[in-house]
Design an enzyme around this catalytic site. Structure first.
Site, PDB file in Angstrom:
ATOM      1  N   GLU A   1      10.348  15.096  15.731  1.00 42.66           N
ATOM      2  CA  GLU A   1      10.548  15.064  14.278  1.00 42.66           C
ATOM      3  C   GLU A   1       9.570  16.031  13.602  1.00 42.66           C
ATOM      4  OE1 GLU A   1       9.230  11.612  11.984  1.00 42.66           O
ATOM      5  OE2 GLU A   1      11.185  11.568  11.018  1.00 42.66           O
TER       6      GLU A   1
ATOM      7  N   GLU B   1      10.367   0.672  10.001  1.00 39.07           N
ATOM      8  CA  GLU B   1      11.333   1.752   9.752  1.00 39.07           C
ATOM      9  C   GLU B   1      10.616   3.045  10.096  1.00 39.07           C
ATOM     10  OE1 GLU B   1      14.375   1.217   8.898  1.00 39.07           O
ATOM     11  OE2 GLU B   1      14.398  -0.758   7.972  1.00 39.07           O
TER      12      GLU B   1
ATOM     13  N   LYS C   1       0.834  -1.210   0.000  1.00 35.82           N
ATOM     14  CA  LYS C   1       0.000   0.000   0.000  1.00 35.82           C
ATOM     15  C   LYS C   1       0.860   1.249   0.000  1.00 35.82           C
ATOM     16  CE  LYS C   1      -1.874   2.675   3.157  1.00 35.82           C
ATOM     17  NZ  LYS C   1      -1.920   3.979   2.491  1.00 35.82           N
TER      18      LYS C   1
ATOM     19  N   CYS D   1      13.393  10.690   6.656  1.00 30.34           N
ATOM     20  CA  CYS D   1      13.432  10.121   8.006  1.00 30.34           C
ATOM     21  C   CYS D   1      14.817  10.291   8.627  1.00 30.34           C
ATOM     22  CB  CYS D   1      13.069   8.653   7.945  1.00 30.34           C
ATOM     23  SG  CYS D   1      14.017   7.775   6.695  1.00 30.34           S
TER      24      CYS D   1
HETATM   25  P1  NAP Z   1       2.511   7.567   8.527  1.00 28.80           P
HETATM   26  O1  NAP Z   1       1.426   8.518   8.770  1.00 28.80           O
HETATM   27  O2  NAP Z   1       2.950   6.689   9.625  1.00 28.80           O
HETATM   28  O3  NAP Z   1       2.073   6.707   7.263  1.00 28.80           O
HETATM   29  C1  NAP Z   1       2.869   5.703   6.708  1.00 28.80           C
HETATM   30  C2  NAP Z   1       1.993   4.729   5.960  1.00 28.80           C
HETATM   31  O4  NAP Z   1       1.141   4.047   6.880  1.00 28.80           O
HETATM   32  C3  NAP Z   1       1.056   5.388   4.959  1.00 28.80           C
HETATM   33  O5  NAP Z   1       0.880   4.540   3.857  1.00 28.80           O
HETATM   34  C4  NAP Z   1      -0.209   5.510   5.768  1.00 28.80           C
HETATM   35  O6  NAP Z   1      -1.355   5.666   4.988  1.00 28.80           O
HETATM   36  C5  NAP Z   1      -0.213   4.214   6.529  1.00 28.80           C
HETATM   37  N1  NAP Z   1      -1.011   4.192   7.750  1.00 28.80           N
HETATM   38  C6  NAP Z   1      -1.530   5.232   8.470  1.00 28.80           C
HETATM   39  N2  NAP Z   1      -2.183   4.774   9.556  1.00 28.80           N
HETATM   40  C7  NAP Z   1      -2.082   3.432   9.547  1.00 28.80           C
HETATM   41  C8  NAP Z   1      -2.542   2.385  10.416  1.00 28.80           C
HETATM   42  N3  NAP Z   1      -3.225   2.642  11.525  1.00 28.80           N
HETATM   43  N4  NAP Z   1      -2.234   1.106  10.097  1.00 28.80           N
HETATM   44  C9  NAP Z   1      -1.512   0.815   8.996  1.00 28.80           C
HETATM   45  N5  NAP Z   1      -1.063   1.763   8.129  1.00 28.80           N
HETATM   46  C10 NAP Z   1      -1.336   3.049   8.404  1.00 28.80           C
HETATM   47  O7  NAP Z   1       3.825   8.291   8.058  1.00 28.80           O
HETATM   48  P2  NAP Z   1       3.936   9.376   6.934  1.00 28.80           P
HETATM   49  O8  NAP Z   1       3.499  10.659   7.514  1.00 28.80           O
HETATM   50  O9  NAP Z   1       3.318   8.906   5.677  1.00 28.80           O
HETATM   51  O10 NAP Z   1       5.499   9.382   6.665  1.00 28.80           O
HETATM   52  C11 NAP Z   1       6.374  10.118   7.407  1.00 28.80           C
HETATM   53  C12 NAP Z   1       7.046   9.297   8.472  1.00 28.80           C
HETATM   54  O11 NAP Z   1       7.726   8.200   7.880  1.00 28.80           O
HETATM   55  C13 NAP Z   1       8.106  10.047   9.214  1.00 28.80           C
HETATM   56  O12 NAP Z   1       7.963   9.851  10.592  1.00 28.80           O
HETATM   57  C14 NAP Z   1       9.407   9.454   8.724  1.00 28.80           C
HETATM   58  O13 NAP Z   1      10.463   9.584   9.601  1.00 28.80           O
HETATM   59  C15 NAP Z   1       9.028   8.076   8.444  1.00 28.80           C
HETATM   60  N6  NAP Z   1       9.936   7.439   7.486  1.00 28.80           N
HETATM   61  C16 NAP Z   1      10.830   6.514   7.961  1.00 28.80           C
HETATM   62  C17 NAP Z   1      11.739   5.902   7.100  1.00 28.80           C
HETATM   63  C18 NAP Z   1      12.703   4.890   7.620  1.00 28.80           C
HETATM   64  O14 NAP Z   1      13.253   4.156   6.809  1.00 28.80           O
HETATM   65  N7  NAP Z   1      12.926   4.803   8.896  1.00 28.80           N
HETATM   66  C19 NAP Z   1      11.717   6.219   5.750  1.00 28.80           C
HETATM   67  C20 NAP Z   1      10.809   7.168   5.291  1.00 28.80           C
HETATM   68  C21 NAP Z   1       9.909   7.760   6.183  1.00 28.80           C
HETATM   69  P3  NAP Z   1      -1.808   7.114   4.441  1.00 28.80           P
HETATM   70  O15 NAP Z   1      -0.617   7.984   4.328  1.00 28.80           O
HETATM   71  O16 NAP Z   1      -2.370   6.796   3.136  1.00 28.80           O
HETATM   72  O17 NAP Z   1      -2.780   7.642   5.427  1.00 28.80           O
END
Ligand code: NAP
Ligand code: MG
Length: 491
Positions: free
Chosen positions: A399, A268, A194, A302
Site C-alpha cells: 500500500e 479497519e 483520538k 484505504c
Molecule cells: P496509522 O499510522 O496506523 O495511524 C492510525 C491512527 O493510530 C492514528 O491516530 C495514529 O496516531 C494512531 N496510532 C499510531 N500508533 C499507534 C499505536 N501504537 N497504538 C495506538 N494507536 C496508534 O495509519 P495512518 O498512517 O494514520 O493512516 C493510513 C492508514 O489507514 C492506511 O494504511 C489506510 O489504508 C488505513 N485506513 C483504513 C481505512 C479502513 O476503513 N480500512 C480507512 C482509512 C484509512 P498518529 O497519526 O497521531 O501518530
C-alpha cells in the site's frame, strides 16, 4: 482521443480562473485543549504540538498532547457518563441528541469543509461534497437506529458495551470520527476518541458541536496526541471496546495488545484494491472510474483502486486515454474549487510515496507522471502510473497511500480474478464490464469487503464496510456497524 486542436488545450493545461473557497467564516482558536467531561481542559503536562496546513506548511493551531494520565481522565469521564446517564437514558432521547449533532454539522458544513481542507490538504470539492455530507449522514442514519435496536436484532436484547476507545487516521478525519462515534452513541456507549496527529482540527470542531448539542458531559471525549496517546487508549483497563482505523502495521500491534483481554475490537486497515477493466466495458466511463479510484483524495484512501488490471486487447487504448486525462487534472491549492488533487497530508507521507516511486523504477517499472506544475511550498505529488510491472513488484503488492497506480494486463477472466486476489489485502475492488454475468462472477470471486461495479469509491451509511485478510476485522456502517457496539442477550 485528443484532436490536434484540443491537444493544445491539454498541453497548456486547462485555464481556469482561481476560485478559492473563502475562509472568513471559519473560526479557529490558537490553542486547543483536550475535550474531557464536556469541556476543553489543559493537558496535565502542558504539552502542545502544532498542526499545519500541508499546502503551505503554515501553522494552523496548537493542539494538546494527551498523556496516559489525560487518557485516564477521559476514560473515567466516559465511564461516569456511561453509568450515570447515557446507558440509562431512554433510547428515544439518545436518538434526539444524535440528530441534533447531525443538524448542527449540516448548519456548519461550510466551516467543517474549509477546516478539513486546510488541516489535511484535501480538495475543497471533496470535503464539501463528500466528507462533510457523509459525516452528517452517518449521524442521521444511526440516530434513527437508537430506539429501534429491537428491530435491528429481532428476538434479542442489545446491551451497550460501555466505554469505546476509538482511534482514527488522517485521510478522512471528520468522516472517520462520524463512522466511529455515531453507532457507539446510538447503542448507548460512551466514547474516548483520538484523531490523527496531523488532522485533529475537525474532531475538535466536532467537540464544539457536541457541546452545543447539549450532550451530557463525558459522553464523548476527544483526546489529541500521537501514537503514544493511541496506545494509552488501547491499553487502558477501563475501555471495553477498541475501534481502530489505520495501517495494518499498527492494527497488528493493537491486536497483539488486546489478545487475551475481554475487550471487543474492530480493525479497519489497509488495502491494495484492483480495478478490473474488461474489453467490453464502456472505456471512457472506466477511465473516469480509474481516475476517481486512485487520484481521489491524493490516493489517501484505504479502498483506493491502486491497481489497474486491464484486458490486453484494450490496454493500449485505456492507458492512452488515462494519460490524456491525467494531463487535465489540476494539482494545487486545496481551497480552490477547481482543484482535483490537493496536498499530500504530511512531509512523512510524501517521503513514503517518493520512496515507492524510486522502488517502482528500480524494479523495472515504466513510470509516467502528468506534466502539471506544482506549487513551491507544501507537499505535492503528480498523478503517477507504472506500466510494465510484475505481480511480485513492491509497487503492486504494498500500500503506497498516494496518487500512484500500478497497471497490469490480463487475457482471461480467471487470470484477472487470480491477479486481483493475489494480495495480502482485501478491502475493496472494482469491475468494469458491459455483462451482468461477469459482474456477478467477479464480485463472488473477489475476496474483498466492497466491490463496486461500473463505478468506484461510492459510500453510504447504510452499507457495511470492512476488509478480508490483512485489511481488517469486523465491519462498520449499516446494521453491521451496530453489532460491533453491543452484546446480545435474551429479551
Ligand atoms: P496509522 O499510522 O496506523 O495511524 C492510525 C491512527 O493510530 C492514528 O491516530 C495514529 O496516531 C494512531 N496510532 C499510531 N500508533 C499507534 C499505536 N501504537 N497504538 C495506538 N494507536 C496508534 O495509519 P495512518 O498512517 O494514520 O493512516 C493510513 C492508514 O489507514 C492506511 O494504511 C489506510 O489504508 C488505513 N485506513 C483504513 C481505512 C479502513 O476503513 N480500512 C480507512 C482509512 C484509512 P498518529 O497519526 O497521531 O501518530
Ligand atoms: Mg494538519
Amino acid at each position: 482521443m485528443a484532436t490536434p486542436e484540443n491537444k493544445l488545450a491539454f498541453d497548456g493545461g486547462w485555464a481556469y480562473d482561481p476560485a478559492p473557497e473563502s475562509t472568513d467564516h471559519i473560526s479557529l482558536k490558537k490553542r486547543y485543549g483536550l475535550f474531557i467531561g464536556g469541556e476543553f481542559v489543559a493537558p496535565e503536562n502542558s504539552r502542545y504540538f502544532d498542526t499545519i496546513n500541508p499546502a503551505n506548511e503554515q501553522k494552523l493551531a496548537r493542539v494538546a498532547e494527551a498523556s496516559e494520565a489525560d487518557v485516564d481522565r477521559a476514560v473515567k469521564a466516559a465511564r461516569a457518563a456511561y453509568s450515570g446517564v447515557w446507558s440509562r437514558m431512554p433510547a428515544k432521547e439518545r436518538g434526539k441528541y444524535i440528530y441534533r449533532i447531525a443538524r448542527i454539522m449540516q448548519e456548519r458544513a461550510r466551516e467543517f469543509a474549509a477546516i478539513e481542507s486546510l488541516d489535511g490538504g484535501k480538495p475543497i470539492r471533496e470535503s464539501r461534497d463528500i466528507d462533510v455530507p457523509l459525516a452528517a449522514a452517518h449521524f442521521f442514519y444511526y440516530a434513527g437506529w437508537a430506539d429501534k435496536l429491537d428491530y435491528a436484532f429481532p428476538g434479542q436484547r442489545a446491551k451497550p458495551l460501555g466505554v469505546a476507545g476509538q482511534i482514527i487516521p488522517w485521510n478522512f478525519p471528520l468522516l472517520m470520527a462520524a463512522w466511529k462515534i455515531a453507532p457507539a452513541l446510538a447503542t448507548g456507549n460512551t466514547v474516548v476518541l483520538k484523531p490523527a496527529e496531523t488532522t485533529p482540527l475537525t474532531a475538535l470542531k466536532l467537540a464544539e458541536v457536541i457541546a452545543d448539542a447539549g450532550l451530557p458531559p463525558g459522553v464523548v471525549n476527544i483526546v489529541t496526541g500521537a501514537g503514544k496517546t493511541g496506545a494509552a487508549i488501547v491499553n487502558h483497563p477501563g475501555v471495553d471496546k477498541i475501534a481502530f482505523t489505520g495501517s495494518t502495521n499498527v492494527g497488528r500491534i493493537i491486536q497483539r495488545a488486546l489478545a487475551g483481554t475481554r475487550k471487543k475490537y474492530t480493525l479497519e486497515l489497509g488495502g491494495k484494491a484492483a480495478n478490473v477493466v474488461f474489453a467490453d466495458a464502456a472505456i471512457d466511463q472506466a477511465v473516469e472510474g480509474i481516475v476517481n479510484g486512485i487520484f481521489f483524495n491524493q490516493g489517501h484512501v484505504c479502498c483506493a483502486g491502486s491497481r489497474l488490471l486491464v484486458q490486453e486487447s484494450v490496454a493500449d487504448e485505456v492507458v492512452a486515454k488515462l494519460k490524456e486525462r491525467m494531463e487535465t487534472l489540476i494539482v494545487g491549492d486545496p481551497l480552490d474549487k477547481n482543484t482535483d488533487i490537493g496536498a499530500i497530508n504530511s512531509s512523512m507521507q510524501l517521503e513514503k510515496i517518493q520512496s515507492y516511486l524510486k522502488i517502482g523504477k528500480e524494479e523495472g517499472g515504466e513510470m509516467h507522471q502528468s506534466a502539471c506544475r506544482l506549487p513551491k511550498k507544501g507537499y505535492w505529488c503528480r498523478p503517477t502510473i507504472f506500466t510494465g510491472v510484475a505481480q511480485s513488484n513492491r509497487v503492486v503488492q504494498e500500500e503506497i497511500f498516494g496518487p500512484v497506480l500500478a497497471i497490469q494486463t490480463f487475457r482471461s477472466f480467471d487470470e484477472a480474478l487470480a491477479k486481483a486476489n493475489n494480495t495480502p489485502y482485501g478491502l475493496s475492488g472494482g469491475v468494469w464490464t458491459d455483462k451482468g454475468a461477469k459482474i456477478f462472477k467477479m464480485t463472488q470471486g473477489l475476496r474483498a469487503g466492497v466491490v463496486w461495479a461500473n463505478t468506484f469509491n461510492k459510500f453510504d451509511p447504510t452499507s457495511p464496510f470492512g476488509g478480508y485478510k490483512e485489511s481488517g476485522v469486523g465491519r462498520e456502517g449499516g446494521l453491521h456497524g451496530l453489532d460491533a457496539y453491543v452484546k446480545l442477550g435474551a429479551r
